[in-house]
Design a protein around this motif. Structure first.
Motif, PDB file in Angstrom:
ATOM      1  N   TYR A 115       0.850  -1.185   0.000  1.00 42.90           N
ATOM      2  CA  TYR A 115       0.000   0.000   0.000  1.00 42.90           C
ATOM      3  C   TYR A 115       0.880   1.227   0.000  1.00 42.90           C
ATOM      4  O   TYR A 115       1.883   1.274   0.700  1.00 42.90           O
ATOM      5  CB  TYR A 115      -0.892  -0.006   1.240  1.00 42.90           C
ATOM      6  N   GLU A 159      -8.668  -5.280  16.620  1.00 44.72           N
ATOM      7  CA  GLU A 159      -8.955  -6.697  16.821  1.00 44.72           C
ATOM      8  C   GLU A 159      -7.885  -7.333  17.674  1.00 44.72           C
ATOM      9  O   GLU A 159      -6.694  -7.197  17.392  1.00 44.72           O
ATOM     10  CB  GLU A 159      -8.968  -7.410  15.464  1.00 44.72           C
ATOM     11  N   PHE A 281      -7.875  -1.693  12.230  1.00 43.35           N
ATOM     12  CA  PHE A 281      -8.344  -1.536  10.857  1.00 43.35           C
ATOM     13  C   PHE A 281      -9.291  -0.350  10.735  1.00 43.35           C
ATOM     14  O   PHE A 281     -10.104  -0.115  11.621  1.00 43.35           O
ATOM     15  CB  PHE A 281      -9.120  -2.783  10.408  1.00 43.35           C
ATOM     16  N   ALA A 282      -9.196   0.351   9.614  1.00 43.53           N
ATOM     17  CA  ALA A 282     -10.178   1.379   9.284  1.00 43.53           C
ATOM     18  C   ALA A 282     -10.955   0.872   8.081  1.00 43.53           C
ATOM     19  O   ALA A 282     -10.353   0.290   7.178  1.00 43.53           O
ATOM     20  CB  ALA A 282      -9.475   2.690   8.953  1.00 43.53           C
ATOM     21  N   PRO A 283     -12.287   1.074   8.067  1.00 46.53           N
ATOM     22  CA  PRO A 283     -13.076   0.526   6.956  1.00 46.53           C
ATOM     23  C   PRO A 283     -12.606   1.079   5.603  1.00 46.53           C
ATOM     24  O   PRO A 283     -12.252   2.254   5.501  1.00 46.53           O
ATOM     25  CB  PRO A 283     -14.505   0.978   7.260  1.00 46.53           C
ATOM     26  N   PHE A 285      -9.872   0.430   4.117  1.00 47.32           N
ATOM     27  CA  PHE A 285      -8.419   0.395   3.969  1.00 47.32           C
ATOM     28  C   PHE A 285      -7.980  -1.045   4.224  1.00 47.32           C
ATOM     29  O   PHE A 285      -8.157  -1.561   5.331  1.00 47.32           O
ATOM     30  CB  PHE A 285      -7.756   1.369   4.949  1.00 47.32           C
ATOM     31  N   GLY A 286      -7.430  -1.679   3.188  1.00 50.45           N
ATOM     32  CA  GLY A 286      -7.281  -3.129   3.195  1.00 50.45           C
ATOM     33  C   GLY A 286      -6.182  -3.720   4.053  1.00 50.45           C
ATOM     34  O   GLY A 286      -5.974  -4.928   4.036  1.00 50.45           O
ATOM     35  N   THR A 287      -5.445  -2.925   4.788  1.00 49.90           N
ATOM     36  CA  THR A 287      -4.341  -3.474   5.568  1.00 49.90           C
ATOM     37  C   THR A 287      -4.332  -2.787   6.935  1.00 49.90           C
ATOM     38  O   THR A 287      -4.857  -1.684   7.064  1.00 49.90           O
ATOM     39  CB  THR A 287      -3.017  -3.279   4.782  1.00 49.90           C
TER      40      THR A 287
END
Lengths: 331, 217
Positions: A115, A159, A281-283, A285-287
């Motif tokens: 990213y 998480e 994690f932020a929604p 954003f894939g990593t």
């Protein structure tokens, strides 16, 4: 002469508004760290390769930028900031416990992050060294959440997992290492069906089989931890659930409950982490933008066995999210 | 309710996948339109399908542009993306092998520097490095890989083999297998798995039920 107009791959010039947002974001986070009693540590950009070698799970050798000094020794541009904290804790400050460090510095990799395509990344984070209690893990997680909030991020989830749950389940089996690693891989990929088939072939018994096949689905609301207490599968896995429940309860008590979720299927970095682990994690954003956990064996590498826990935020990822969403500047 | 974005590898894989979606109660009449668009919606508007080149599917899913993808294991191994690989769908089964001209295997074994033509440079390089402890020259080819050994471009190929008929017709035979369990897989973006959990878990369950019914397991 022909490259003078360009910058190397994986590098960036940060200008004007972006530079201001970066500085403000860092300052907002640093204020949270200081408020929590963490003290800044500034370490050299160049260190000996030996300090960072042997941590394959976290920083593989081929991802470190190396050079050679005048004596022929191998140096690296620091690829990580937890290792320097561990080195200092085991050497200059070996008589002081617990230590509470924070840092906000750049790390360097020889391969671009997938990213943002960066090789030089700003990390901001904290470490508590010399405190084995779940309170320390909870303090680290609460500090991480508070720093993201103060940086202006509103919508995110942290998480939590516990590596000893999987390790404990594996201890109850007689499986060879290669097979345990195959199961670990299936759980990590959330390959539900593949795992079921493998576990059938491994002829595991009753509760253990059920616990293992359920593992990839053990994510979501923290309340699912309660259900795990019914199993009978050895002390290590049981202690892991107790420990994680205590950390969750402590973080919730500090008022950060709404940001928490669990995922016991996080089993990718087992040789480094030794207890509670977490990712933020932020929604969209894939990593993960935040990661951390307990690493009780790292400081030992420098000669002083010491419990430790910490986190780091990838500031460049955070800025990308803040910049794109215009969620507002640091508060 | 949010929309579930599904990326499908264009071609046979998409056709078979659509049967499974239908069985899961998701139908998409637009899919059967011969002048097919690249983005299709199902009747309820809850699921949106993208059709892409197989090698692009893992990229769409990793970045979260699609929540779910259906793609062959060969593509997943070549792309090595950071994804959840939740279900082996069992169809489009094949293997990946090293193949070369009939009767040349022993000579090839003794060659110091082997030339390998393939559409899968990453898988091929990794196989020779990790399994055979060998450095080979990889030549990336985009189609009709069998041409390479026939024309002298390479010694062997690394490619997927279904029936072996193509190899046979071109005077090639399998020298050794690289990956034996290739089939279609359902992959899920790591963040979507949590944020769109309910829809995704239900879809996995429905696909699994249909697999059992079709006896693919």
């Amino acid at each position: 002469m022909m490259w003078k107009l360009y910058i190397p791959d994986g590098e960036q010039d940060i200008l004007a508004d972006a530079a201001r947002l970066k500085r403000e974001t860092e300052n907002a986070m640093i204020e949270v760290f200081r408020h929590g009693g963490f003290e800044e540590i500034v370490t050299p950009a160049l260190e000996f390769y030996d300090s960072f070698s042997g941590q394959r799970d976290i920083i593989p050798e081929e991802n470190m930028m190396k050079l050679v000094d005048g004596e022929g020794r191998i140096l690296v541009l620091r690829p990580d900031l937890t290792v320097p904290c561990a080195r200092v804790a085991a050497t200059k400050l070996r008589d002081v416990r617990p230590l509470k460090f924070f840092y906000c510095q750049n790390v360097f990799r020889s391969k671009k992050e997938r990213y943002l395509d960066l090789k030089e990344i700003t990390q901001a984070g904290c470490e508590i060294i010399g405190d084995p209690r779940p309170d320390a893990d909870a303090e680290i997680i609460a500090t991480a959440i508070e720093s993201l909030l103060k940086a202006g991020l509103k919508d995110f989830t942290v998480e939590l997992g516990q590596v000893n749950y999987f390790k404990g389940l594996m201890n109850e089996t007689e499986l060879p290492f290669a097979e345990k690693d195959r199961l670990r891989h299936l759980i990590d990929k959330k390959d539900f069906l593949g795992l079921e088939q493998r576990v059938d072939e491994d002829r595991l018994s009753g509760d253990l089989k059920k616990a293992l096949t359920e593992l990839p689905a053990l994510y979501g609301d923290v309340s699912l931890l309660k259900g795990l207490r019914q199993y009978r599968f050895g002390a290590k896995a049981k202690d892991a659930i107790e420990n994680l429940s205590e950390v969750v309860a402590n973080v919730a008590k500090a008022g950060y409950g709404p940001y928490l979720a669990v995922d016991l299927g996080m089993v990718s970095e087992l040789s480094y982490y030794t207890g509670v682990i977490f990712q933020g994690f932020a929604p969209g954003f894939g990593t993960p933008i935040l990661s951390g956990g307990r690493y009780d064996h790292l400081v030992e590498k420098f000669g002083e066995p010491t419990a430790a826990t910490g986190f780091s935020v990838n500031v460049d990822f955070l800025l990308d999210i803040l910049g794109n969403r215009e969620e507002g500047n640091a508060e | 309710m949010s929309v579930l974005n599904v990326a499908l590898a264009k071609g046979r894989l998409a056709d078979i996948s659509m049967d499974y979606f239908r069985a899961a109660g998701i139908s998409c009449p637009e899919f059967d339109d011969p002048k097919r668009k690249l983005i299709l919606s199902d009747e309820s508007g809850i699921v949106r399908f993208f059709l892409g080149k197989p090698s692009d599917i893992p990229t769409f899913v990793e970045y979260g542009a699609a929540d779910i993808g259906i793609v062959g294991k060969d593509t997943l191994l070549e792309e090595e993306r950071d994804l959840f690989e939740v279900l082996d769908l069992g169809f489009a089964r094949c293997k990946m092998s090293v193949a070369g001209p009939v009767g040349q295997k022993e000579r090839w074994e003794k060659k110091t520097r082997k030339k390998v033509a393939t559409k899968y440079p990453h898988i091929a390089e990794k196989y020779f490095r990790e399994q055979r402890r060998e450095r080979v020259e990889i030549i990336k080819i985009n189609g009709s890989v069998e041409l390479a050994p026939i024309t002298g471009l390479s010694d062997v190929i690394v490619d997927i083999v279904q029936s072996g008929a193509t190899l046979d017709a071109n005077g090639l035979v399998i020298y050794e297998d690289v990956v034996t369990d290739i089939s279609a897989r359902m992959v899920v973006n790591k963040v979507s798995m949590k944020t769109k959990n309910e829809m995704i878990v239900r879809l996995i369950r429905d696909f699994k039920a249909e697999l059992l019914k079709k006896n693919q397991l």
